[in-house]
Structure formats: structure tokens, C-alpha cells
Write a protein that holds these residues in place. Structure first.
Motif, PDB file in Angstrom:
ATOM      1  N   LEU A 131       0.075  17.368  -1.056  1.00 31.44           N
ATOM      2  CA  LEU A 131       0.506  16.644   0.147  1.00 31.44           C
ATOM      3  C   LEU A 131       1.829  15.958  -0.151  1.00 31.44           C
ATOM      4  O   LEU A 131       1.868  14.918  -0.803  1.00 31.44           O
ATOM      5  CB  LEU A 131      -0.563  15.623   0.558  1.00 31.44           C
ATOM      6  N   HIS A 132       2.929  16.533   0.335  1.00 34.76           N
ATOM      7  CA  HIS A 132       4.236  16.028  -0.066  1.00 34.76           C
ATOM      8  C   HIS A 132       4.748  14.911   0.831  1.00 34.76           C
ATOM      9  O   HIS A 132       5.623  14.144   0.432  1.00 34.76           O
ATOM     10  CB  HIS A 132       5.264  17.171  -0.096  1.00 34.76           C
ATOM     11  N   VAL A 133       4.229  14.784   2.048  1.00 35.65           N
ATOM     12  CA  VAL A 133       4.668  13.717   2.950  1.00 35.65           C
ATOM     13  C   VAL A 133       3.880  12.442   2.626  1.00 35.65           C
ATOM     14  O   VAL A 133       2.659  12.412   2.720  1.00 35.65           O
ATOM     15  CB  VAL A 133       4.459  14.099   4.422  1.00 35.65           C
ATOM     16  N   GLN A 134       4.602  11.400   2.225  1.00 37.54           N
ATOM     17  CA  GLN A 134       3.968  10.168   1.764  1.00 37.54           C
ATOM     18  C   GLN A 134       4.541   8.965   2.510  1.00 37.54           C
ATOM     19  O   GLN A 134       5.506   9.079   3.264  1.00 37.54           O
ATOM     20  CB  GLN A 134       4.192  10.016   0.256  1.00 37.54           C
ATOM     21  N   SER A 135       3.925   7.788   2.268  1.00 34.97           N
ATOM     22  CA  SER A 135       4.384   6.575   2.932  1.00 34.97           C
ATOM     23  C   SER A 135       4.013   5.359   2.102  1.00 34.97           C
ATOM     24  O   SER A 135       3.186   5.428   1.188  1.00 34.97           O
ATOM     25  CB  SER A 135       3.785   6.459   4.344  1.00 34.97           C
ATOM     26  N   ALA A 136       4.607   4.223   2.445  1.00 37.76           N
ATOM     27  CA  ALA A 136       4.338   2.964   1.742  1.00 37.76           C
ATOM     28  C   ALA A 136       4.727   1.807   2.649  1.00 37.76           C
ATOM     29  O   ALA A 136       5.541   1.960   3.569  1.00 37.76           O
ATOM     30  CB  ALA A 136       5.108   2.890   0.426  1.00 37.76           C
ATOM     31  N   ALA A 137       4.137   0.633   2.376  1.00 39.49           N
ATOM     32  CA  ALA A 137       4.434  -0.541   3.191  1.00 39.49           C
ATOM     33  C   ALA A 137       4.176  -1.805   2.392  1.00 39.49           C
ATOM     34  O   ALA A 137       3.367  -1.816   1.463  1.00 39.49           O
ATOM     35  CB  ALA A 137       3.575  -0.545   4.456  1.00 39.49           C
TER      36      ALA A 137
ATOM     37  N   VAL B 195       0.840  -1.196   0.000  1.00 36.37           N
ATOM     38  CA  VAL B 195       0.000   0.000   0.000  1.00 36.37           C
ATOM     39  C   VAL B 195       0.873   1.242   0.000  1.00 36.37           C
ATOM     40  O   VAL B 195       1.983   1.253   0.533  1.00 36.37           O
ATOM     41  CB  VAL B 195      -0.943  -0.014   1.232  1.00 36.37           C
ATOM     42  N   THR B 196       0.359   2.310  -0.606  1.00 38.54           N
ATOM     43  CA  THR B 196       1.020   3.615  -0.547  1.00 38.54           C
ATOM     44  C   THR B 196      -0.028   4.717  -0.548  1.00 38.54           C
ATOM     45  O   THR B 196      -1.149   4.529  -1.030  1.00 38.54           O
ATOM     46  CB  THR B 196       2.002   3.812  -1.717  1.00 38.54           C
ATOM     47  N   THR B 197       0.338   5.880   0.023  1.00 36.75           N
ATOM     48  CA  THR B 197      -0.590   6.999   0.122  1.00 36.75           C
ATOM     49  C   THR B 197       0.168   8.308   0.304  1.00 36.75           C
ATOM     50  O   THR B 197       1.360   8.306   0.612  1.00 36.75           O
ATOM     51  CB  THR B 197      -1.563   6.806   1.296  1.00 36.75           C
ATOM     52  N   ARG B 198      -0.544   9.417   0.156  1.00 31.73           N
ATOM     53  CA  ARG B 198       0.037  10.739   0.392  1.00 31.73           C
ATOM     54  C   ARG B 198      -0.276  11.220   1.818  1.00 31.73           C
ATOM     55  O   ARG B 198      -0.749  12.332   2.028  1.00 31.73           O
ATOM     56  CB  ARG B 198      -0.484  11.748  -0.638  1.00 31.73           C
ATOM     57  N   LEU B 199       0.002  10.365   2.760  1.00 34.69           N
ATOM     58  CA  LEU B 199      -0.059  10.670   4.187  1.00 34.69           C
ATOM     59  C   LEU B 199       1.025   9.834   4.870  1.00 34.69           C
ATOM     60  O   LEU B 199       1.467   8.830   4.315  1.00 34.69           O
ATOM     61  CB  LEU B 199      -1.437  10.321   4.764  1.00 34.69           C
ATOM     62  N   PRO B 200       1.457  10.207   6.069  1.00 37.73           N
ATOM     63  CA  PRO B 200       2.478   9.414   6.745  1.00 37.73           C
ATOM     64  C   PRO B 200       1.923   8.129   7.357  1.00 37.73           C
ATOM     65  O   PRO B 200       0.729   8.016   7.640  1.00 37.73           O
ATOM     66  CB  PRO B 200       2.989  10.360   7.841  1.00 37.73           C
ATOM     67  N   ALA B 201       2.810   7.148   7.533  1.00 39.38           N
ATOM     68  CA  ALA B 201       2.575   5.951   8.349  1.00 39.38           C
ATOM     69  C   ALA B 201       1.406   5.093   7.894  1.00 39.38           C
ATOM     70  O   ALA B 201       0.665   4.563   8.711  1.00 39.38           O
ATOM     71  CB  ALA B 201       2.411   6.349   9.814  1.00 39.38           C
ATOM     72  N   VAL B 202       1.247   4.906   6.597  1.00 37.96           N
ATOM     73  CA  VAL B 202       0.151   4.064   6.101  1.00 37.96           C
ATOM     74  C   VAL B 202       0.303   2.628   6.582  1.00 37.96           C
ATOM     75  O   VAL B 202      -0.687   1.909   6.752  1.00 37.96           O
ATOM     76  CB  VAL B 202       0.067   4.125   4.561  1.00 37.96           C
ATOM     77  N   GLY B 203       1.547   2.183   6.824  1.00 39.37           N
ATOM     78  CA  GLY B 203       1.773   0.807   7.253  1.00 39.37           C
ATOM     79  C   GLY B 203       1.207   0.487   8.617  1.00 39.37           C
ATOM     80  O   GLY B 203       1.048  -0.694   8.955  1.00 39.37           O
ATOM     81  N   THR B 204       0.882   1.510   9.424  1.00 36.66           N
ATOM     82  CA  THR B 204       0.294   1.280  10.746  1.00 36.66           C
ATOM     83  C   THR B 204      -1.220   1.154  10.677  1.00 36.66           C
ATOM     84  O   THR B 204      -1.842   0.760  11.677  1.00 36.66           O
ATOM     85  CB  THR B 204       0.643   2.426  11.714  1.00 36.66           C
ATOM     86  N   LEU B 205      -1.833   1.498   9.545  1.00 32.48           N
ATOM     87  CA  LEU B 205      -3.284   1.621   9.472  1.00 32.48           C
ATOM     88  C   LEU B 205      -3.961   0.664   8.503  1.00 32.48           C
ATOM     89  O   LEU B 205      -5.053   0.167   8.799  1.00 32.48           O
ATOM     90  CB  LEU B 205      -3.664   3.054   9.053  1.00 32.48           C
ATOM     91  N   CYS B 206      -3.362   0.429   7.356  1.00 33.12           N
ATOM     92  CA  CYS B 206      -4.097  -0.189   6.253  1.00 33.12           C
ATOM     93  C   CYS B 206      -3.804  -1.661   5.972  1.00 33.12           C
ATOM     94  O   CYS B 206      -4.732  -2.407   5.660  1.00 33.12           O
ATOM     95  CB  CYS B 206      -3.858   0.617   4.970  1.00 33.12           C
ATOM     96  N   PRO B 207      -2.554  -2.127   5.993  1.00 31.53           N
ATOM     97  CA  PRO B 207      -2.273  -3.498   5.549  1.00 31.53           C
ATOM     98  C   PRO B 207      -2.274  -4.507   6.699  1.00 31.53           C
ATOM     99  O   PRO B 207      -1.683  -4.269   7.755  1.00 31.53           O
ATOM    100  CB  PRO B 207      -0.863  -3.369   4.949  1.00 31.53           C
TER     101      PRO B 207
ATOM    102  N   ASP C 199       7.676   5.379   6.551  1.00 32.48           N
ATOM    103  CA  ASP C 199       6.591   6.095   7.215  1.00 32.48           C
ATOM    104  C   ASP C 199       6.446   7.563   6.821  1.00 32.48           C
ATOM    105  O   ASP C 199       5.344   8.115   6.942  1.00 32.48           O
ATOM    106  CB  ASP C 199       6.758   6.012   8.730  1.00 32.48           C
ATOM    107  N   ALA C 200       7.522   8.222   6.369  1.00 32.85           N
ATOM    108  CA  ALA C 200       7.424   9.639   6.037  1.00 32.85           C
ATOM    109  C   ALA C 200       8.520  10.008   5.051  1.00 32.85           C
ATOM    110  O   ALA C 200       9.699  10.051   5.421  1.00 32.85           O
ATOM    111  CB  ALA C 200       7.521  10.505   7.292  1.00 32.85           C
ATOM    112  N   THR C 201       8.145  10.279   3.819  1.00 28.45           N
ATOM    113  CA  THR C 201       9.107  10.573   2.763  1.00 28.45           C
ATOM    114  C   THR C 201       8.394  11.273   1.621  1.00 28.45           C
ATOM    115  O   THR C 201       7.158  11.277   1.551  1.00 28.45           O
ATOM    116  CB  THR C 201       9.749   9.266   2.246  1.00 28.45           C
ATOM    117  N   GLU C 202       9.165  11.858   0.710  1.00 25.70           N
ATOM    118  CA  GLU C 202       8.585  12.426  -0.503  1.00 25.70           C
ATOM    119  C   GLU C 202       8.719  11.468  -1.685  1.00 25.70           C
ATOM    120  O   GLU C 202       8.188  11.740  -2.759  1.00 25.70           O
ATOM    121  CB  GLU C 202       9.258  13.766  -0.819  1.00 25.70           C
ATOM    122  N   THR C 203       9.434  10.367  -1.485  1.00 36.57           N
ATOM    123  CA  THR C 203       9.643   9.384  -2.560  1.00 36.57           C
ATOM    124  C   THR C 203       9.352   7.979  -2.012  1.00 36.57           C
ATOM    125  O   THR C 203      10.278   7.194  -1.797  1.00 36.57           O
ATOM    126  CB  THR C 203      11.087   9.474  -3.092  1.00 36.57           C
ATOM    127  N   PRO C 204       8.101   7.638  -1.781  1.00 33.98           N
ATOM    128  CA  PRO C 204       7.775   6.416  -1.048  1.00 33.98           C
ATOM    129  C   PRO C 204       8.165   5.125  -1.757  1.00 33.98           C
ATOM    130  O   PRO C 204       8.664   4.195  -1.108  1.00 33.98           O
ATOM    131  CB  PRO C 204       6.259   6.504  -0.870  1.00 33.98           C
TER     132      PRO C 204
END
Length: 237
Positions: free
Chosen positions: A168-174, A26-38, A194-199
Motif C-alpha cells: 500500500l504505497h499511498v500513506q498519510s500522517a497527522a 498518527v500515521t498509516t498506509r491509507l489516505p487521510a488518517v487525520g480525518t478519522l483517528c486523532p 492526506d496522500a503521499t508515499e513519504t508521510p
């Protein structure tokens, strides 16, 4: 706010026994997606997104682990969720898949399903994001580890435009992968940025470093075992 893919793969282990592996990325234009979605276990994979209800993922995997079919598990949770029309929920188990996109999700939103995968996204630049994720995974073959191929699938969706909220420049992926095989999972099977511009780039680099670290640790372990065996032989002499 995101796009994700859930996957089931059958394979044979080194002993020739039938096994299954499950993965979610998963990836999104918000921080810490790995704590919420997968969410993933040795029995299935689930992604919860849009207006996220984390309990849909936690309970969904728990129900699958208890033996419920993925469709029954996730649909029962949605039936009890007053905010269901604002959710996206999808996943796979050993026998099938389930996809849901509520009518109050924000566009572009939608999902697709293949023989052994589900893909969903919302607030995307267009349907082609989800299509590219699905096609890239479906054509990926089995030569590379699943975690690597899932990151590549996310990369294809990201390159197509991904999440449309460019402000929204702060992005995340997991990425997460589990198997029915009784072995220690490689370090690269549960990774987050958890927090990057190049997830996608950062998640891929994290995967590569984790893979290198895992291989180095295994080589050191095997060398230590060989040295112990040699010392034991010398003691016997």
C-alpha cells in the motif's frame, strides 16, 4: 492499520501560571488518517484505530470535555460498541491515561503507556515500532514544540518498520496539539498530509513551512503595531 501517540504535558506560561498541553500524532498506509483517528481538546487527546470507529474519538473527547475521566469515558464507549474487539482506543486527560487493544486486531498489534503518554499500533512489523515511538518521545525533552517532537516520535516508529503492508504505497500522517492556555494556537499545531508515499518527511516539511509562515506573520504583525504606535505618536506631536 496505523500507529499513534497521545501525550499530556504540564508547563508554565509566560506569566508563570500552570498550564497543560495535549497532543496526538498518527500515521498509516491509507489516505487521510487525520480525518478519522486523532482527536484533541484543551482537556485531553484520543486516538481511535484498527477497524476505526470515528465516534469513539468524537464522543471520547466530548465526554472528557464534560468532565469524565479518560478511563471512564473510553471504557463506557467500548462497553457499548459491538465491534470493540476489533478496535484500538487510547488517550490521556489531565490526570491519567487509557489503552485498549481488542483481541481481534491484526498483528502485530499492541500498546504501551508511560507517565504522560500512550502509544498503540496494529498491522505493524513488530513491537519495536511502538517501543521506538514511546522511547523517542520520552527522551525528547521540552526544548522543541510538542508538535515537532510528536512528528519525530512517529518518524522513529516509521524507521523501525511501521505499518507492514508495503504493497500500500499511498500513506498519510497527522499531528494535533491543544493547550489550556488562552492564546491563538500556532499554525503548526494542526497539520495533515492526506496522500503521499513519504508521510513523515512530508509532515515534517509541512511543519517547518507552517512554523516559518507563523513566525513571518508574527513579525509582520509586530511591525505593523510598531508603525501604528509611531504614527500615533507623530499625530500627538
Amino acid at each position: 492499520m496505523t500507529f499513534s501517540i497521545c501525550v499530556r504535558e504540564a508547563y508554565e506560561d509566560d506569566e508563570g501560571a500552570d498550564q497543560l498541553r495535549f497532543g496526538v500524532a498518527v500515521t498509516t498506509r491509507l489516505p487521510a488518517v487525520g480525518t478519522l483517528c486523532p482527536f484533541v481538546s484543551e482537556n485531553g487527546a484520543v486516538a481511535t484505530q484498527s477497524l476505526v470507529n470515528v465516534e469513539l474519538g468524537r464522543k471520547g473527547i466530548a465526554y472528557i470535555d464534560d468532565g469524565l475521566a479518560v478511563e471512564d469515558a473510553l471504557q463506557s464507549l467500548l462497553n457499548a460498541d459491538e465491534g470493540a474487539e476489533q478496535r484500538q482506543l487510547h488517550g490521556v486527560d489531565a490526570d491519567g491515561g487509557f489503552t485498549f487493544s481488542g483481541e481481534e486486531c491484526h498483528g502485530w498489534y499492541g500498546h504501551t503507556e508511560g507517565e504522560n503518554y500512550t502509544v498503540a499500533g496494529n498491522l505493524l512489523t513488530g513491537e519495536s515500532v511502538v517501543e521506538n515511538v514511546a522511547e523517542t518521545y520520552a527522551e525528547s525533552g521540552r526544548d522543541a514544540p510538542l508538535a515537532q517532537r510528536l512528528i519525530d516520535a512517529l518518524g522513529a516508529g516509521y524507521a523501525e518498520g511501521g505499518d507492514k503492508r508495503e504493497e500500500l504505497h499511498v500513506q498519510s500522517a497527522a499531528v494535533k496539539v491543544r493547550s489550556t492556555e488562552e492564546e491563538d494556537d500556532p499554525y503548526y499545531n494542526d497539520l495533515r498530509v492526506d496522500a503521499t508515499e513519504t508521510p513523515i518527511q512530508d509532515l515534517r516539511e509541512t511543519y517547518q513551512l507552517a512554523d516559518e509562515g507563523f513566525q513571518a506573520a508574527m513579525e509582520r504583525y509586530e511591525q505593523a503595531m510598531d508603525e501604528d504606535d509611531l504614527a500615533a505618536d507623530e499625530d500627538e506631536e
